[in-house]
Design a protein around this motif. Structure first.
Motif, PDB file in Angstrom:
ATOM      1  N   VAL A 104      -1.448  -1.811  -5.882  1.00 17.16           N
ATOM      2  CA  VAL A 104      -2.515  -1.452  -5.225  1.00 17.16           C
ATOM      3  C   VAL A 104      -3.637  -2.349  -5.481  1.00 17.16           C
ATOM      4  O   VAL A 104      -3.794  -3.043  -6.766  1.00 17.16           O
ATOM      5  CB  VAL A 104      -3.006  -0.108  -5.638  1.00 17.16           C
ATOM      6  N   VAL A 151       5.442  -1.129  -6.342  1.00 22.59           N
ATOM      7  CA  VAL A 151       4.166  -1.103  -5.261  1.00 22.59           C
ATOM      8  C   VAL A 151       3.016  -1.327  -6.107  1.00 22.59           C
ATOM      9  O   VAL A 151       2.913  -0.826  -7.348  1.00 22.59           O
ATOM     10  CB  VAL A 151       4.210   0.724  -4.832  1.00 22.59           C
ATOM     11  N   ALA A 153       1.316   0.501  -9.087  1.00 23.61           N
ATOM     12  CA  ALA A 153       1.376   1.814  -9.085  1.00 23.61           C
ATOM     13  C   ALA A 153       2.607   2.206  -9.245  1.00 23.61           C
ATOM     14  O   ALA A 153       2.938   3.654  -9.797  1.00 23.61           O
ATOM     15  CB  ALA A 153       1.084   2.091  -7.666  1.00 23.61           C
ATOM     16  N   ALA A 154       3.777   1.429  -9.004  1.00 23.85           N
ATOM     17  CA  ALA A 154       5.310   2.153  -9.286  1.00 23.85           C
ATOM     18  C   ALA A 154       6.311   1.096  -9.217  1.00 23.85           C
ATOM     19  O   ALA A 154       6.050  -0.006  -8.487  1.00 23.85           O
ATOM     20  CB  ALA A 154       5.525   3.166  -7.895  1.00 23.85           C
ATOM     21  N   GLU A 156       6.697   9.444  -1.281  1.00 24.19           N
ATOM     22  CA  GLU A 156       5.875  10.285  -0.816  1.00 24.19           C
ATOM     23  C   GLU A 156       6.333  11.641  -0.909  1.00 24.19           C
ATOM     24  O   GLU A 156       5.827  12.743  -1.592  1.00 24.19           O
ATOM     25  CB  GLU A 156       4.992   9.901   0.456  1.00 24.19           C
ATOM     26  N   THR A 169      -4.035   0.045   1.360  1.00 24.50           N
ATOM     27  CA  THR A 169      -4.452  -0.686  -0.108  1.00 24.50           C
ATOM     28  C   THR A 169      -3.410  -1.098  -0.879  1.00 24.50           C
ATOM     29  O   THR A 169      -3.553  -1.740  -2.126  1.00 24.50           O
ATOM     30  CB  THR A 169      -5.508   0.229  -0.715  1.00 24.50           C
TER      31      THR A 169
HETATM   32  C1  LIG Z   1      -2.248   3.153  -8.652  1.00 24.02           C
HETATM   33  C2  LIG Z   1      -3.966   3.958  -8.428  1.00 24.02           C
HETATM   34  C3  LIG Z   1      -4.896   2.818  -8.218  1.00 24.02           C
HETATM   35  C4  LIG Z   1      -3.731   4.629  -7.366  1.00 24.02           C
HETATM   36  O1  LIG Z   1      -4.859   5.333  -7.431  1.00 24.02           O
HETATM   37  P1  LIG Z   1      -5.021   6.800  -6.700  1.00 24.02           P
HETATM   38  O2  LIG Z   1      -6.658   7.174  -6.854  1.00 24.02           O
HETATM   39  O3  LIG Z   1      -3.837   7.716  -7.077  1.00 24.02           O
HETATM   40  O4  LIG Z   1      -4.854   6.588  -5.201  1.00 24.02           O
HETATM   41  P2  LIG Z   1      -4.338   7.199  -3.860  1.00 24.02           P
HETATM   42  O5  LIG Z   1      -3.588   8.510  -3.952  1.00 24.02           O
HETATM   43  O6  LIG Z   1      -5.693   7.187  -3.043  1.00 24.02           O
HETATM   44  O7  LIG Z   1      -3.654   6.155  -3.043  1.00 24.02           O
HETATM   45  C5  LIG Z   1      -3.973   4.519  -2.867  1.00 24.02           C
HETATM   46  C6  LIG Z   1      -2.856   3.744  -2.455  1.00 24.02           C
HETATM   47  O8  LIG Z   1      -1.932   3.801  -3.609  1.00 24.02           O
HETATM   48  C7  LIG Z   1      -0.460   4.150  -3.207  1.00 24.02           C
HETATM   49  N1  LIG Z   1       0.062   5.019  -4.364  1.00 24.02           N
HETATM   50  C8  LIG Z   1      -0.839   5.522  -5.353  1.00 24.02           C
HETATM   51  N2  LIG Z   1       0.181   6.135  -6.240  1.00 24.02           N
HETATM   52  C9  LIG Z   1       1.374   5.713  -5.765  1.00 24.02           C
HETATM   53  C10 LIG Z   1       2.767   5.613  -6.509  1.00 24.02           C
HETATM   54  N3  LIG Z   1       3.026   6.456  -7.585  1.00 24.02           N
HETATM   55  N4  LIG Z   1       3.751   5.130  -6.007  1.00 24.02           N
HETATM   56  C11 LIG Z   1       3.558   4.367  -4.769  1.00 24.02           C
HETATM   57  N5  LIG Z   1       2.448   4.187  -4.103  1.00 24.02           N
HETATM   58  C12 LIG Z   1       1.424   4.896  -4.709  1.00 24.02           C
HETATM   59  C13 LIG Z   1      -0.836   5.312  -2.145  1.00 24.02           C
HETATM   60  O9  LIG Z   1       0.190   5.621  -1.418  1.00 24.02           O
HETATM   61  C14 LIG Z   1      -1.971   4.647  -1.324  1.00 24.02           C
HETATM   62  O10 LIG Z   1      -1.428   3.529  -0.545  1.00 24.02           O
HETATM   63  P3  LIG Z   1      -2.247   2.879   0.709  1.00 24.02           P
HETATM   64  O11 LIG Z   1      -3.776   2.943   0.509  1.00 24.02           O
HETATM   65  O12 LIG Z   1      -1.524   1.881   1.306  1.00 24.02           O
HETATM   66  O13 LIG Z   1      -1.906   4.006   1.815  1.00 24.02           O
HETATM   67  C15 LIG Z   1      -4.016   4.453  -9.758  1.00 24.02           C
HETATM   68  O14 LIG Z   1      -3.084   5.865  -9.971  1.00 24.02           O
HETATM   69  C16 LIG Z   1      -4.023   3.778 -11.184  1.00 24.02           C
HETATM   70  O15 LIG Z   1      -4.996   2.978 -11.408  1.00 24.02           O
HETATM   71  N6  LIG Z   1      -2.899   3.716 -11.835  1.00 24.02           N
HETATM   72  C17 LIG Z   1      -2.840   2.881 -13.073  1.00 24.02           C
HETATM   73  C18 LIG Z   1      -2.233   1.589 -12.730  1.00 24.02           C
HETATM   74  C19 LIG Z   1      -1.915   0.837 -13.840  1.00 24.02           C
HETATM   75  O16 LIG Z   1      -2.806   0.778 -14.658  1.00 24.02           O
HETATM   76  N7  LIG Z   1      -0.929   0.227 -13.824  1.00 24.02           N
HETATM   77  C20 LIG Z   1      -0.160  -0.518 -14.778  1.00 24.02           C
HETATM   78  C21 LIG Z   1      -1.098  -1.708 -15.110  1.00 24.02           C
HETATM   79  S1  LIG Z   1      -1.190  -2.810 -14.099  1.00 24.02           S
END
Ligand SMILES: CC(C)(COP(=O)(O)OP(=O)(O)OC[C@H]1O[C@@H](n2cnc3c(N)ncnc32)[C@H](O)[C@@H]1OP(=O)(O)O)[C@@H](O)C(=O)NCCC(=O)NCCS
Length: 180
Positions: A121, A119, A63-64, A157, A92
């Motif tokens: 997920v 981070v 995610a980050a 956040e 998550t």
């Molecule tokens: C990461 C991802 C699953 C988050 O989905 P989302 O619908 O935005 O999820 P939410 O906002 O409900 O957050 C879900 C969890 O992710 C965390 N999260 C989401 N974006 C984040 C970010 N930019 N940085 C840190 N944490 C993050 C939230 O804090 C939350 O954590 P928790 O459940 O432990 O409280 C989604 O943005 C995604 O699929 N991104 C692409 C991932 C990817 O392809 N990565 C590169 C290849 S592996």
């Protein structure tokens, strides 16, 4: 993918510890023969994902990745050593710390190259986010990293909210200038 056996209430930091060693080849390097920053980030992402995978025991996506300083150049022929472990698990998502050293092949001297926080997920087989086990920090260092990870999450956040507000304001400004 997860079951009560693979997804217990809590896991230790030690059970997530992961390590990767790479020899740097010309294909990993720039025109000066130094390891490319993007390639180093790739190795960091992979080593971080291993610790996250061991904790979640499910698919994980990045995610980050936080700020990285490249402290030392790494040359073709050097050995790159990467170590990772989970700092804290949330709902998550979880934070992993990765530390990287270069080992000089002739002398065996180790130098710190970079550190990063990532981070991940957890995702189930249907592509939905999945709850993960808690993390049990045991040693004083693990307890310190556990506390620091919460502060970093709060900072992330706050930054995400600030960027979202900036985008909203920019979109409002663009639509008002387009209407003129
Ligand atoms: C990461 C991802 C699953 C988050 O989905 P989302 O619908 O935005 O999820 P939410 O906002 O409900 O957050 C879900 C969890 O992710 C965390 N999260 C989401 N974006 C984040 C970010 N930019 N940085 C840190 N944490 C993050 C939230 O804090 C939350 O954590 P928790 O459940 O432990 O409280 C989604 O943005 C995604 O699929 N991104 C692409 C991932 C990817 O392809 N990565 C590169 C290849 S592996």
């Amino acid at each position: 993918m997860s079951s009560p056996e693979t997804n217990p209430i809590a896991r230790t930091v030690a059970s997530t510890q992961s390590e990767m060693t790479e020899i740097i080849l010309p294909n990993d390097a720039n025109t000066l023969g130094n390891l490319l920053g993007g390639r180093l980030m790739h190795f960091i992402d992979l080593t971080g994902a291993m610790a996250a995978y061991r904790h979640a025991r499910s698919h994980v996506v990045t995610a980050a990745m936080d700020h990285i300083d490249f402290i030392q150049p790494v040359h073709v022929g050097d050995l790159l050593i990467l170590k990772s472990s989970v700092n804290r698990a949330f709902n998550t998502s979880l934070e992993v710390g990765v530390k990287v050293w270069v080992e000089h092949p002739q002398t065996g001297v180790l130098l710190h190259v970079a550190s990063a926080y990532l981070v991940f997920v957890a995702i189930d087989d249907r592509g939905h986010r999945q709850k993960i086990p808690a993390l049990l920090p045991e040693t004083p260092n693990e307890i310190r990293r556990f506390a620091d990870a919460l502060r970093r999450r709060e900072h992330r956040e706050a930054e995400a909210a600030r960027r979202k507000q900036e985008r909203r304001e920019q979109a409002g400004h663009n639509s008002s200038t387009a209407a003129q």
